[in-house]
Motif scaffolding. Structure first.
Motif, short mmCIF file in Angstrom:
data_model
loop_
_atom_site.label_atom_id
_atom_site.label_comp_id
_atom_site.label_asym_id
_atom_site.label_seq_id
_atom_site.Cartn_x
_atom_site.Cartn_y
_atom_site.Cartn_z
N MET A 1 0.27 -12.66 -31.75
CA MET A 1 1.17 -13.75 -32.21
C MET A 1 0.34 -14.99 -32.55
O MET A 1 -0.62 -15.30 -31.86
N SER A 2 0.76 -15.71 -33.59
CA SER A 2 -0.03 -16.89 -34.00
C SER A 2 0.17 -18.07 -33.05
O SER A 2 1.09 -18.08 -32.25
N GLY A 3 -0.70 -19.06 -33.16
CA GLY A 3 -0.74 -20.17 -32.21
C GLY A 3 0.57 -20.93 -32.11
O GLY A 3 1.18 -21.29 -33.11
N LEU A 4 0.98 -21.16 -30.88
CA LEU A 4 2.23 -21.88 -30.62
C LEU A 4 1.95 -23.16 -29.83
O LEU A 4 1.33 -23.12 -28.77
N SER A 5 2.41 -24.29 -30.39
CA SER A 5 2.34 -25.56 -29.67
C SER A 5 3.75 -25.90 -29.20
O SER A 5 4.71 -25.76 -29.96
N VAL A 44 3.89 -17.37 -22.36
CA VAL A 44 4.33 -16.92 -23.69
C VAL A 44 3.07 -16.59 -24.51
O VAL A 44 2.15 -17.40 -24.57
N PRO A 45 3.02 -15.39 -25.11
CA PRO A 45 1.82 -15.03 -25.87
C PRO A 45 1.55 -16.04 -27.00
O PRO A 45 2.48 -16.49 -27.66
N GLY A 46 0.32 -16.39 -27.20
CA GLY A 46 -0.07 -17.25 -28.33
C GLY A 46 0.00 -18.74 -28.04
O GLY A 46 -0.32 -19.55 -28.91
N ILE A 47 0.40 -19.11 -26.82
CA ILE A 47 0.54 -20.54 -26.54
C ILE A 47 -0.84 -21.22 -26.52
O ILE A 47 -1.78 -20.74 -25.90
N VAL A 48 -0.95 -22.33 -27.29
CA VAL A 48 -2.24 -23.03 -27.35
C VAL A 48 -2.15 -24.45 -26.80
O VAL A 48 -3.18 -25.09 -26.57
N GLN A 49 -0.93 -24.94 -26.58
CA GLN A 49 -0.80 -26.36 -26.22
C GLN A 49 0.61 -26.67 -25.69
O GLN A 49 1.59 -26.12 -26.16
N ARG A 114 14.59 -18.34 -20.84
CA ARG A 114 13.91 -17.07 -20.53
C ARG A 114 12.81 -16.80 -21.55
O ARG A 114 12.99 -17.01 -22.75
N LYS A 115 11.69 -16.27 -21.05
CA LYS A 115 10.52 -16.03 -21.89
C LYS A 115 10.84 -15.12 -23.09
O LYS A 115 10.39 -15.37 -24.21
N GLU A 116 11.66 -14.08 -22.87
CA GLU A 116 11.96 -13.14 -23.96
C GLU A 116 12.65 -13.86 -25.11
O GLU A 116 12.47 -13.52 -26.27
N LEU A 117 13.48 -14.86 -24.77
CA LEU A 117 14.18 -15.59 -25.83
C LEU A 117 13.23 -16.52 -26.58
O LEU A 117 13.39 -16.73 -27.79
N ILE A 118 12.25 -17.07 -25.89
CA ILE A 118 11.24 -17.90 -26.56
C ILE A 118 10.49 -17.03 -27.57
O ILE A 118 10.30 -17.40 -28.73
N VAL A 119 10.11 -15.84 -27.11
CA VAL A 119 9.35 -14.92 -27.97
C VAL A 119 10.19 -14.53 -29.19
O VAL A 119 9.70 -14.52 -30.33
N GLU A 120 11.47 -14.27 -28.96
CA GLU A 120 12.34 -13.88 -30.07
C GLU A 120 12.44 -15.02 -31.10
O GLU A 120 12.40 -14.80 -32.31
N CYS A 121 12.57 -16.26 -30.61
CA CYS A 121 12.64 -17.41 -31.52
C CYS A 121 11.34 -17.55 -32.32
O CYS A 121 11.37 -17.88 -33.51
N CYS A 122 10.21 -17.28 -31.67
CA CYS A 122 8.91 -17.35 -32.38
C CYS A 122 8.90 -16.34 -33.52
O CYS A 122 8.47 -16.66 -34.64
N GLU A 123 9.36 -15.12 -33.24
CA GLU A 123 9.34 -14.07 -34.27
C GLU A 123 10.22 -14.45 -35.44
O GLU A 123 9.84 -14.28 -36.60
N VAL A 124 11.40 -15.01 -35.15
CA VAL A 124 12.31 -15.39 -36.24
C VAL A 124 11.74 -16.58 -37.02
O VAL A 124 11.80 -16.59 -38.26
N ALA A 125 11.16 -17.54 -36.32
CA ALA A 125 10.59 -18.71 -37.00
C ALA A 125 9.45 -18.31 -37.93
O ALA A 125 9.32 -18.81 -39.04
N GLU A 126 8.66 -17.36 -37.46
CA GLU A 126 7.54 -16.85 -38.26
C GLU A 126 8.05 -16.26 -39.57
O GLU A 126 7.50 -16.49 -40.64
N LYS A 127 9.17 -15.52 -39.45
CA LYS A 127 9.70 -14.79 -40.60
C LYS A 127 10.52 -15.70 -41.53
O LYS A 127 10.37 -15.67 -42.74
N VAL A 128 11.36 -16.56 -40.93
CA VAL A 128 12.36 -17.30 -41.70
C VAL A 128 11.89 -18.73 -42.03
O VAL A 128 12.22 -19.28 -43.08
N GLY A 129 11.14 -19.33 -41.10
CA GLY A 129 10.74 -20.73 -41.24
C GLY A 129 11.15 -21.52 -40.01
O GLY A 129 10.40 -22.32 -39.48
#
Ligand code: CTP
Ligand code: MG
Length: 230
Positions: A1-5, A44-49, A114-129
């Protein structure tokens, strides 16, 4: 997963709670609400900050909290908050890491995320914006005029209550905040700023435990959930 701030606004005065201590610094169990909230993001995977915006008085407390996490103090940045939530986030955006591709904004006072929901939001943001966590509205919502006369009843099937996290591609969020600043526009969430520049955002279904501790009754509910969660 790409970097998440992750930006955590924690600079509010908690007027509706009416407590002397600002909400993020109230203890539930043996930890502050802010501590519970931050710890939900650390794996959360990819967290940088993690950037926390707060009033000057609480900066030492947050620094001590950051040191208490095993993750390493270099993950954390503390910035001064502003008079509105939106200004607190502006201040934080200045420090977003070059390694981040996505930026999440999450209220300090939503400790049950919940962590799973954070991850799901990351995936959608990556795809949709953009991705916003929310739940279908449970009450019927009325539109009223200045005299509180009801003017319409929007179809509840299309109404959702927006929560946080709200996660966006970094470039899109920076552009939205810049544009709002130029136009002196103040919104009640981050998505509304992105919407006004035409950014695409999808709602992700979350759960009702992700409550925002706002009124004294919310604190009572939070204590109950903590009691059964641990
Ligand atoms: N917040 C912030 N800076 C502000 C106002 C709010 O960082 N100027 C943060 C709060 O600390 C909180 C989150 O934004 O974590 C959501 O805001 P809200 O629940 O409205 O908290 P308060 O503004 O503190 O409460 P109230 O509106 O009742 O005064
Ligand atoms: Mg507020």
């Amino acid at each position: 997963m790409s970097g998440l701030s992750v930006i955590i606004p924690a600079a509010g005065s908690g007027e509706r709670m009416g407590s002397e201590i600002p909400k993020p610094f109230i203890k539930v169990g043996d930890k502050t609400i802010l501590h519970h909230t931050v710890s939900r993001f650390l794996n959360v995977p990819g967290i940088v900050q993690v950037i926390i915006a707060t009033s000057e008085k609480y900066i030492p407390e947050i620094e001590a909290m950051s040191d208490s996490f095993s993750k390493g103090a270099d993950l954390f940045k503390v910035v001064k908050g502003g008079a509105e939530r939106q200004y607190s986030i502006y201040n934080a955006l200045e420090y977003v890491s070059g390694q981040a591709h996505l930026v999440a904004v999450h209220d300090a006072v939503r400790p049950f995320i919940r962590k799973e929901l954070i991850v799901e939001c990351c995936e959608v943001a990556e795809k949709v914006g953009g991705a916003v966590l929310g739940v279908p509205a449970k009450d019927t919502i009325k539109q009223v005029d200045n005299a509180r006369m009801i003017t319409s009843t929007p179809n509840r099937a299309f109404l959702w209550q927006a929560q946080t996290p709200q996660i966006f591609r970094k470039d899109l969020l920076l552009k939205a905040y810049q544009s709002a600043l130029e136009d002196e526009y103040i919104g009640t969430d981050d998505a509304s700023l992105v919407e006004r520049i035409g950014g695409k955002i999808q709602m992700v279904e979350g759960d009702r435990e992700n409550l925002k501790i706002t009124y004294p009754v919310d604190l009572k509910i939070a204590e109950l959930i903590f009691g059964t969660d641990q």
